[in-house]
Design a protein around this motif. Sequence first.
Motif, PDB file in Angstrom:
ATOM      1  N   MET A  34       0.921  -1.397  -0.002  1.00 43.91           N
ATOM      2  CA  MET A  34       0.153  -0.042   0.003  1.00 43.91           C
ATOM      3  C   MET A  34       0.686   1.270  -0.074  1.00 43.91           C
ATOM      4  O   MET A  34       0.482   2.401  -0.473  1.00 43.91           O
ATOM      5  N   ASN A  35       2.272   1.031   0.587  1.00 42.89           N
ATOM      6  CA  ASN A  35       2.833   2.445   0.554  1.00 42.89           C
ATOM      7  C   ASN A  35       3.131   2.692  -0.897  1.00 42.89           C
ATOM      8  O   ASN A  35       3.402   3.995  -0.907  1.00 42.89           O
ATOM      9  N   ILE A  36       3.639   1.883  -1.809  1.00 43.49           N
ATOM     10  CA  ILE A  36       3.934   2.326  -3.005  1.00 43.49           C
ATOM     11  C   ILE A  36       2.599   3.221  -3.502  1.00 43.49           C
ATOM     12  O   ILE A  36       2.840   4.295  -4.183  1.00 43.49           O
ATOM     13  N   MET A  37       1.508   2.596  -3.474  1.00 44.92           N
ATOM     14  CA  MET A  37       0.282   3.265  -4.171  1.00 44.92           C
ATOM     15  C   MET A  37       0.214   4.374  -3.510  1.00 44.92           C
ATOM     16  O   MET A  37      -0.085   5.542  -4.088  1.00 44.92           O
ATOM     17  N   ILE A  92      -6.824  -1.766 -15.782  1.00 45.69           N
ATOM     18  CA  ILE A  92      -5.827  -0.493 -15.685  1.00 45.69           C
ATOM     19  C   ILE A  92      -5.267  -0.534 -14.225  1.00 45.69           C
ATOM     20  O   ILE A  92      -5.945  -0.555 -13.187  1.00 45.69           O
ATOM     21  N   SER A  93      -3.934  -0.583 -14.260  1.00 40.24           N
ATOM     22  CA  SER A  93      -3.270  -0.520 -12.839  1.00 40.24           C
ATOM     23  C   SER A  93      -2.283   0.344 -12.848  1.00 40.24           C
ATOM     24  O   SER A  93      -1.674   0.649 -13.966  1.00 40.24           O
ATOM     25  N   TYR A  94      -1.574   0.664 -11.803  1.00 41.45           N
ATOM     26  CA  TYR A  94      -0.374   1.410 -11.744  1.00 41.45           C
ATOM     27  C   TYR A  94       0.758   0.645 -12.495  1.00 41.45           C
ATOM     28  O   TYR A  94       0.924  -0.530 -11.937  1.00 41.45           O
ATOM     29  N   VAL A 102       2.454  -1.187  -9.785  1.00 44.14           N
ATOM     30  CA  VAL A 102       1.780  -1.962  -8.538  1.00 44.14           C
ATOM     31  C   VAL A 102       0.938  -2.750  -9.606  1.00 44.14           C
ATOM     32  O   VAL A 102      -0.205  -2.312  -9.480  1.00 44.14           O
ATOM     33  N   PRO A 103       1.227  -3.737 -10.243  1.00 41.95           N
ATOM     34  CA  PRO A 103       0.252  -4.444 -11.150  1.00 41.95           C
ATOM     35  C   PRO A 103      -0.689  -5.000 -10.733  1.00 41.95           C
ATOM     36  O   PRO A 103      -1.780  -5.310 -11.402  1.00 41.95           O
ATOM     37  N   ASP A 104      -1.003  -5.315  -9.273  1.00 40.53           N
ATOM     38  CA  ASP A 104      -2.114  -5.996  -8.824  1.00 40.53           C
ATOM     39  C   ASP A 104      -3.065  -4.964  -8.143  1.00 40.53           C
ATOM     40  O   ASP A 104      -4.098  -5.226  -7.682  1.00 40.53           O
ATOM     41  N   SER A 105      -2.740  -3.713  -8.514  1.00 41.35           N
ATOM     42  CA  SER A 105      -3.650  -2.562  -7.991  1.00 41.35           C
ATOM     43  C   SER A 105      -4.712  -2.126  -9.127  1.00 41.35           C
ATOM     44  O   SER A 105      -4.495  -1.312  -9.636  1.00 41.35           O
ATOM     45  N   GLN A 106      -5.624  -2.875  -9.301  1.00 38.78           N
ATOM     46  CA  GLN A 106      -6.233  -2.676 -10.332  1.00 38.78           C
ATOM     47  C   GLN A 106      -7.213  -1.500  -9.986  1.00 38.78           C
ATOM     48  O   GLN A 106      -7.899  -1.617  -8.890  1.00 38.78           O
ATOM     49  N   LEU A 107      -7.160  -0.400 -10.907  1.00 40.14           N
ATOM     50  CA  LEU A 107      -7.968   0.691 -10.504  1.00 40.14           C
ATOM     51  C   LEU A 107      -9.203   0.960 -11.381  1.00 40.14           C
ATOM     52  O   LEU A 107     -10.043   1.527 -10.964  1.00 40.14           O
ATOM     53  N   GLU A 108      -9.310   0.459 -12.579  1.00 34.59           N
ATOM     54  CA  GLU A 108     -10.352   0.427 -13.317  1.00 34.59           C
ATOM     55  C   GLU A 108     -10.606  -0.723 -14.215  1.00 34.59           C
ATOM     56  O   GLU A 108      -9.473  -1.314 -14.524  1.00 34.59           O
ATOM     57  N   GLU A 110       2.595   6.562 -15.083  1.00 36.85           N
ATOM     58  CA  GLU A 110       2.657   5.235 -15.921  1.00 36.85           C
ATOM     59  C   GLU A 110       1.551   4.338 -15.439  1.00 36.85           C
ATOM     60  O   GLU A 110       1.684   3.912 -14.298  1.00 36.85           O
ATOM     61  N   TYR A 111       0.896   3.705 -16.477  1.00 41.89           N
ATOM     62  CA  TYR A 111      -0.131   2.876 -16.140  1.00 41.89           C
ATOM     63  C   TYR A 111       0.060   1.512 -16.924  1.00 41.89           C
ATOM     64  O   TYR A 111       0.592   1.547 -18.240  1.00 41.89           O
ATOM     65  N   THR A 112      -0.523   0.553 -16.549  1.00 39.48           N
ATOM     66  CA  THR A 112      -0.427  -0.793 -17.354  1.00 39.48           C
ATOM     67  C   THR A 112      -1.826  -1.072 -17.631  1.00 39.48           C
ATOM     68  O   THR A 112      -2.875  -1.077 -16.983  1.00 39.48           O
TER      69      THR A 112
END
Length: 421
Positions: free
Chosen positions: A1-4, A37-39, A42-48, A83-85
Amino acid sequence: MNIMNATQQDTPDKGKLQINITSEITAYPVADATVSISYTGVPDSQLEKLSTDSSGQTETIELSAPPLEYSLNVENEIQPYSEYTLQVEAPGYEPLSIAGAEILSSVTAIQNITLRPLDTTDPSEEIFVIPAHTLYGSYPAKIPEDEIKPMNETGEIVLSRVVVPEYIVVHDGSPRDSTARNYYVKYKDYIKNVASSEIYATWPADTIRANVLAIMSFTLNRVFTEWYRNQGYEFTITSSTAFDHKWIPERNIFNTISVIVDELFADYLSRPNVKQPILTQYCDGRQVQCPNWMTQWGSKSLGDQGYSPIEILRYFYGDNMYINTAEAISGIPSSWPGYNLENGSSGSKVRQLQEQINVIATAYPAIPKLNVDGIYGPATAEAVRKFQSVFGLPSTGVADYKTWYKISEIYVGVSRIAELT
């Protein structure tokens, strides 16, 4: 979570992202594709999670971005984009992943994606990693060349007039790197990609115009002189900054750059009594200096001061630089009539426009089909307005220069099986 949290703290501003997905084989839109879409960090952080409509498009969403001034200040050394993945999946197609899609504050990033049909014998995910922007990362400086090429030494046939090509072949590496892949790229898409890779889309519109003109003139010089083919290579231009421009497979472009390329794509730069487009070389002006060439940050400063595109170009390249227009454009059914088609217009050009829109509407059902009568009435204006909204042009309902050639381009794409794949 710190990275996010760190990522979010660095990105108080918002940029936008819109994704368009088509089939590599048919050029038709791909509906019901899903995009996660994720950071990038942080590939596991799905945002959308988005899906595409019948036009192969997602909705436009907002994503966090660094402060706008990071991309406007030559002194800034902090990365000015986030940057987003993007993970893309669609029934019947190979999955695809793009890491490092760039989001800048206050502009819309447009991610165009072509998907390959699923190969059931060897299913594999295509993975693209977008490298740093040239103004932020470290890239080799341009090796200086003469801006006008000798044309009569070899006795080879060269082009007799300046023609905008439909496609160019981009060698994704330095010229002698035989392991680098060659890509067939639509000319306008190439210019949009390079400009999005080499300048910031947040810059003044006339700065963007000056840089786009320099990129196009350089590229058309390579086309006109057949520079690499005359050395025995099978490509038009390379993606090496030491030799040519930075072009990046599957990178996103930006709306502010896209609309300017659509407006200027037949133009190039000339000197008096010189037939070939000028090989307009440039550098960034911060990491690298280049006397007698344009500097990108310098062009930004002049744009801030209200300089016009030609004033910016003449400041760097001299007063005898002129903007010229190519004599012909390849790969189109017929040229723009020379005036806007709008409510009340009639004749063969309107009929041709209606016929092309009907072919496009077969692939893009959101665009209404028309009665082909050669009369530009409310129904034609509405179909043009819908076409413009789908393809990122101002929704005026008027078939102006940009719209005419965009209709031609999409019509050609969907009405023939892409022989280049």
